[in-house]
Design an enzyme around this catalytic site. Structure first.
Site, PDB file in Angstrom:
ATOM      1  N   GLY A   9       0.431  -1.023  -4.990  1.00 45.93           N
ATOM      2  CA  GLY A   9       1.000  -1.500  -3.725  1.00 45.93           C
ATOM      3  C   GLY A   9       2.344  -0.896  -3.377  1.00 45.93           C
ATOM      4  O   GLY A   9       3.246  -1.589  -2.917  1.00 45.93           O
ATOM      5  N   ASP A  73      -7.862   1.674  -3.332  1.00 40.14           N
ATOM      6  CA  ASP A  73      -8.151   0.623  -2.366  1.00 40.14           C
ATOM      7  C   ASP A  73      -8.651  -0.585  -3.134  1.00 40.14           C
ATOM      8  O   ASP A  73      -9.767  -0.589  -3.659  1.00 40.14           O
ATOM      9  CB  ASP A  73      -9.162   1.045  -1.299  1.00 40.14           C
ATOM     10  CG  ASP A  73      -9.136   0.044  -0.139  1.00 40.14           C
ATOM     11  OD1 ASP A  73      -9.037  -1.167  -0.423  1.00 40.14           O
ATOM     12  OD2 ASP A  73      -9.176   0.460   1.028  1.00 40.14           O
ATOM     13  N   SER A 120       1.359  -5.717  -6.156  1.00 39.27           N
ATOM     14  CA  SER A 120       2.328  -5.955  -5.085  1.00 39.27           C
ATOM     15  C   SER A 120       1.736  -5.517  -3.756  1.00 39.27           C
ATOM     16  O   SER A 120       2.342  -4.743  -3.026  1.00 39.27           O
ATOM     17  CB  SER A 120       3.633  -5.205  -5.382  1.00 39.27           C
ATOM     18  OG  SER A 120       4.603  -5.507  -4.392  1.00 39.27           O
ATOM     19  N   LEU A 121       0.547  -6.010  -3.483  1.00 38.22           N
ATOM     20  CA  LEU A 121      -0.093  -5.616  -2.230  1.00 38.22           C
ATOM     21  C   LEU A 121      -0.710  -6.813  -1.533  1.00 38.22           C
ATOM     22  O   LEU A 121      -0.994  -7.846  -2.145  1.00 38.22           O
ATOM     23  CB  LEU A 121      -1.136  -4.524  -2.469  1.00 38.22           C
ATOM     24  CG  LEU A 121      -2.321  -4.815  -3.383  1.00 38.22           C
ATOM     25  CD1 LEU A 121      -3.498  -5.359  -2.603  1.00 38.22           C
ATOM     26  CD2 LEU A 121      -2.726  -3.534  -4.097  1.00 38.22           C
ATOM     27  N   TYR A 155       3.723 -16.095  -1.810  1.00 40.69           N
ATOM     28  CA  TYR A 155       4.601 -16.577  -0.748  1.00 40.69           C
ATOM     29  C   TYR A 155       4.380 -18.072  -0.572  1.00 40.69           C
ATOM     30  O   TYR A 155       3.254 -18.557  -0.727  1.00 40.69           O
ATOM     31  CB  TYR A 155       4.306 -15.807   0.552  1.00 40.69           C
ATOM     32  CG  TYR A 155       5.225 -16.147   1.701  1.00 40.69           C
ATOM     33  CD1 TYR A 155       6.607 -16.204   1.525  1.00 40.69           C
ATOM     34  CD2 TYR A 155       4.716 -16.412   2.968  1.00 40.69           C
ATOM     35  CE1 TYR A 155       7.447 -16.519   2.577  1.00 40.69           C
ATOM     36  CE2 TYR A 155       5.542 -16.717   4.033  1.00 40.69           C
ATOM     37  CZ  TYR A 155       6.914 -16.779   3.827  1.00 40.69           C
ATOM     38  OH  TYR A 155       7.733 -17.085   4.868  1.00 40.69           O
ATOM     39  N   TYR A 165       1.932 -17.377   9.572  1.00 42.59           N
ATOM     40  CA  TYR A 165       1.380 -16.652   8.422  1.00 42.59           C
ATOM     41  C   TYR A 165      -0.111 -16.953   8.402  1.00 42.59           C
ATOM     42  O   TYR A 165      -0.576 -17.787   7.627  1.00 42.59           O
ATOM     43  CB  TYR A 165       2.073 -17.115   7.141  1.00 42.59           C
ATOM     44  CG  TYR A 165       1.916 -16.185   5.952  1.00 42.59           C
ATOM     45  CD1 TYR A 165       2.543 -14.949   5.928  1.00 42.59           C
ATOM     46  CD2 TYR A 165       1.167 -16.568   4.839  1.00 42.59           C
ATOM     47  CE1 TYR A 165       2.427 -14.109   4.835  1.00 42.59           C
ATOM     48  CE2 TYR A 165       1.043 -15.733   3.739  1.00 42.59           C
ATOM     49  CZ  TYR A 165       1.680 -14.506   3.743  1.00 42.59           C
ATOM     50  OH  TYR A 165       1.556 -13.676   2.647  1.00 42.59           O
ATOM     51  N   LEU A 203      11.408 -10.562   3.175  1.00 42.54           N
ATOM     52  CA  LEU A 203      11.973  -9.206   3.104  1.00 42.54           C
ATOM     53  C   LEU A 203      11.354  -8.390   4.236  1.00 42.54           C
ATOM     54  O   LEU A 203      10.146  -8.457   4.445  1.00 42.54           O
ATOM     55  CB  LEU A 203      11.623  -8.573   1.753  1.00 42.54           C
ATOM     56  CG  LEU A 203      11.987  -7.096   1.582  1.00 42.54           C
ATOM     57  CD1 LEU A 203      13.485  -6.968   1.271  1.00 42.54           C
ATOM     58  CD2 LEU A 203      11.174  -6.442   0.480  1.00 42.54           C
ATOM     59  N   GLY A 204      12.169  -7.612   4.911  1.00 39.06           N
ATOM     60  CA  GLY A 204      11.649  -6.832   6.045  1.00 39.06           C
ATOM     61  C   GLY A 204      10.889  -5.591   5.628  1.00 39.06           C
ATOM     62  O   GLY A 204      11.226  -4.482   6.034  1.00 39.06           O
ATOM     63  N   SER A 205       9.845  -5.752   4.831  1.00 31.34           N
ATOM     64  CA  SER A 205       9.018  -4.624   4.380  1.00 31.34           C
ATOM     65  C   SER A 205       8.069  -4.210   5.503  1.00 31.34           C
ATOM     66  O   SER A 205       7.964  -4.884   6.527  1.00 31.34           O
ATOM     67  CB  SER A 205       8.193  -5.042   3.175  1.00 31.34           C
ATOM     68  OG  SER A 205       7.275  -6.032   3.589  1.00 31.34           O
ATOM     69  N   ARG A 206       7.374  -3.137   5.262  1.00 25.10           N
ATOM     70  CA  ARG A 206       6.392  -2.690   6.237  1.00 25.10           C
ATOM     71  C   ARG A 206       5.311  -3.754   6.482  1.00 25.10           C
ATOM     72  O   ARG A 206       4.975  -4.067   7.621  1.00 25.10           O
ATOM     73  CB  ARG A 206       5.747  -1.414   5.692  1.00 25.10           C
ATOM     74  CG  ARG A 206       4.936  -0.695   6.705  1.00 25.10           C
ATOM     75  CD  ARG A 206       4.236   0.474   6.033  1.00 25.10           C
ATOM     76  NE  ARG A 206       3.368   1.113   6.969  1.00 25.10           N
ATOM     77  CZ  ARG A 206       3.565   2.337   7.433  1.00 25.10           C
ATOM     78  NH1 ARG A 206       4.582   3.044   7.021  1.00 25.10           N
ATOM     79  NH2 ARG A 206       2.724   2.838   8.299  1.00 25.10           N
TER      80      ARG A 206
HETATM   81  P1  NAI Z   1       4.759  -3.425   1.382  1.00 22.75           P
HETATM   82  O1  NAI Z   1       4.279  -2.965   2.698  1.00 22.75           O
HETATM   83  O2  NAI Z   1       5.852  -2.666   0.720  1.00 22.75           O
HETATM   84  O3  NAI Z   1       3.581  -3.519   0.323  1.00 22.75           O
HETATM   85  C1  NAI Z   1       2.249  -3.835   0.619  1.00 22.75           C
HETATM   86  C2  NAI Z   1       1.397  -2.675   0.146  1.00 22.75           C
HETATM   87  O4  NAI Z   1       0.018  -3.021   0.108  1.00 22.75           O
HETATM   88  C3  NAI Z   1       1.495  -1.437   1.047  1.00 22.75           C
HETATM   89  O5  NAI Z   1       1.964  -0.351   0.273  1.00 22.75           O
HETATM   90  C4  NAI Z   1       0.048  -1.219   1.487  1.00 22.75           C
HETATM   91  O6  NAI Z   1      -0.243   0.150   1.616  1.00 22.75           O
HETATM   92  C5  NAI Z   1      -0.715  -1.848   0.340  1.00 22.75           C
HETATM   93  N1  NAI Z   1      -2.121  -2.208   0.603  1.00 22.75           N
HETATM   94  C6  NAI Z   1      -2.640  -2.912   1.642  1.00 22.75           C
HETATM   95  N2  NAI Z   1      -3.960  -3.041   1.495  1.00 22.75           N
HETATM   96  C7  NAI Z   1      -4.304  -2.407   0.344  1.00 22.75           C
HETATM   97  C8  NAI Z   1      -5.540  -2.186  -0.333  1.00 22.75           C
HETATM   98  N3  NAI Z   1      -6.689  -2.640   0.135  1.00 22.75           N
HETATM   99  N4  NAI Z   1      -5.510  -1.489  -1.491  1.00 22.75           N
HETATM  100  C9  NAI Z   1      -4.342  -1.011  -1.989  1.00 22.75           C
HETATM  101  N5  NAI Z   1      -3.157  -1.193  -1.406  1.00 22.75           N
HETATM  102  C10 NAI Z   1      -3.138  -1.887  -0.236  1.00 22.75           C
HETATM  103  O7  NAI Z   1       5.183  -4.954   1.625  1.00 22.75           O
HETATM  104  P2  NAI Z   1       5.761  -6.093   0.660  1.00 22.75           P
HETATM  105  O8  NAI Z   1       6.224  -7.151   1.589  1.00 22.75           O
HETATM  106  O9  NAI Z   1       6.710  -5.570  -0.320  1.00 22.75           O
HETATM  107  O10 NAI Z   1       4.465  -6.650  -0.076  1.00 22.75           O
HETATM  108  C11 NAI Z   1       4.293  -6.698  -1.469  1.00 22.75           C
HETATM  109  C12 NAI Z   1       3.830  -8.075  -1.895  1.00 22.75           C
HETATM  110  O11 NAI Z   1       4.892  -9.015  -1.671  1.00 22.75           O
HETATM  111  C13 NAI Z   1       2.622  -8.599  -1.100  1.00 22.75           C
HETATM  112  O12 NAI Z   1       1.759  -9.290  -1.985  1.00 22.75           O
HETATM  113  C14 NAI Z   1       3.275  -9.587  -0.142  1.00 22.75           C
HETATM  114  O13 NAI Z   1       2.383 -10.571   0.314  1.00 22.75           O
HETATM  115  C15 NAI Z   1       4.353 -10.160  -1.044  1.00 22.75           C
HETATM  116  N6  NAI Z   1       5.401 -10.932  -0.373  1.00 22.75           N
HETATM  117  C16 NAI Z   1       6.151 -10.360   0.627  1.00 22.75           C
HETATM  118  C17 NAI Z   1       7.132 -11.099   1.272  1.00 22.75           C
HETATM  119  C18 NAI Z   1       7.954 -10.475   2.351  1.00 22.75           C
HETATM  120  O14 NAI Z   1       8.661 -11.194   3.079  1.00 22.75           O
HETATM  121  N7  NAI Z   1       7.943  -9.165   2.509  1.00 22.75           N
HETATM  122  C19 NAI Z   1       7.407 -12.501   0.908  1.00 22.75           C
HETATM  123  C20 NAI Z   1       6.599 -12.991  -0.192  1.00 22.75           C
HETATM  124  C21 NAI Z   1       5.624 -12.226  -0.775  1.00 22.75           C
END
Ligand code: NAI
Length: 269
Positions: A9, A73, A120-121, A155, A165, A203-206
């Site tokens: 992820g 994937d 982390s995905l 989350y 959400y 967190l303001g991630s993608r």
């Molecule tokens: P991110 O955009 O950095 O990471 C998500 C990743 O998942 C991306 O790289 C995307 O390409 C990948 N992805 C999506 N579908 C996929 C698939 N089928 N196979 C493989 N990879 C796939 O965003 P973030 O926010 O850092 O997300 C990481 C984790 O943190 C997630 O589980 C998210 O739910 C969790 N999270 C995020 C919060 C936030 O506010 N950003 C708060 C709490 C949890």
């Protein structure tokens, strides 16, 4: 000898996965990455061109090395599961062996074994829709991509109402937390493997920007959490490094909040 970690992820340097990789690298781990197939090209190109060099810097001044990036994937276990339209998709056709079982086999072939697995995905195709309006397909897609694993990110929408959400993502996180407990028991008894999840603040991630309300959540947290500061991805990274290290040898089946304490509040202030 350093430990070997596989982090699924990561597709840019903004999200939690990247920060976790950095914390583990700083602690001496070897880093393998699983990147979503459609995002692979741009991620690898950016890496190669040095676009992430600024954020690769570790506390000792060296740059984080990623030993290998695997296309992944997480929705498909093996090639038989992949539908024709995905197989034919240009962004997938350029890569091979990206189903979960194939990646596991490739890693085994390349390195023998790993010590640490981080999930982390997340992907909720209908995350903008309320649960009430979410289709079966969208709901199952959210669960399929967003639950399962050894250390993962969850989350608070799993246990409290977070309007916005949607698309079954709250259900996916609830499944993830429940699976964390059951897998902790099963993998603990069978393999002495620990399984935990970090319940992270906004967190303001993608991925988060795709939901649309992330700025509001960050503001809400700033206004209402016990610790009134913006949450940095590194704080989640450091907790992840702790949780997968021997320092956390008695912690398993746990949901650990890294959210400036917001979860402990009963009302907004
Ligand atoms: P991110 O955009 O950095 O990471 C998500 C990743 O998942 C991306 O790289 C995307 O390409 C990948 N992805 C999506 N579908 C996929 C698939 N089928 N196979 C493989 N990879 C796939 O965003 P973030 O926010 O850092 O997300 C990481 C984790 O943190 C997630 O589980 C998210 O739910 C969790 N999270 C995020 C919060 C936030 O506010 N950003 C708060 C709490 C949890």
């Amino acid at each position: 000898k350093g430990k070997r970690a596989f982090i699924a992820g990561i597709a840019d340097d903004n999200g939690y996965g990247w920060a976790i990789a950095k914390s583990l690298a700083a602690a001496g781990a070897e880093i393998l990455v699983g990147t979503w197939v459609p995002a692979l090209n741009i991620f690898e190109t950016s890496l190669r061109r040095g676009k992430f060099d600024g954020s690769r810097v570790l506390p000792d001044g060296s740059l984080m090395e990623i030993t290998k990036v695997y296309p992944l994937d997480a929705v498909f276990d093996n090639p038989e599961d992949v539908p024709e339209d995905i197989k034919a998709n240009k962004r997938y056709a350029g890569s091979s062996k990206w189903t979960v079982q194939e990646v596991a086999e490739s890693v085994k072939q390349d390195f023998g074994s790993i010590d640490i697995l981080v999930h982390s995905l997340a992907n909720g195709p209908e995350v903008m829709k309320p649960l009430l309006e979410t289709s079966r397909k969208g709901y199952l897609a959210a669960l399929s991509a967003s639950s399962g694993s050894s250390l993962s990110l969850t989350y608070i929408a799993s246990e409290r109402i977070i309007p916005g959400y949607g698309g079954g993502m709250s259900s996916a996180k609830a499944a993830l937390e429940s699976d964390t407990r059951v897998l902790a028991f099963e993998a603990g008894r069978k393999h002495k493997i620990r399984v935990n999840t970090i319940s992270a603040g906004p967190l303001g991630s993608r991925a988060a920007k795709a939901i649309g309300f992330i700025d509001t959540m960050i503001e809400y947290s700033l206004a209402n959490a016990p610790l009134q500061k913006e949450l940095s991805a590194d704080e989640v990274g450091h907790t992840a490094a702790f949780l997968v290290s021997p320092l956390a040898s008695a912690i398993t089946g746990a949901v650990i909040y890294v959210d400036n304490g917001l979860n402990a509040m009963g009302v907004g202030v």
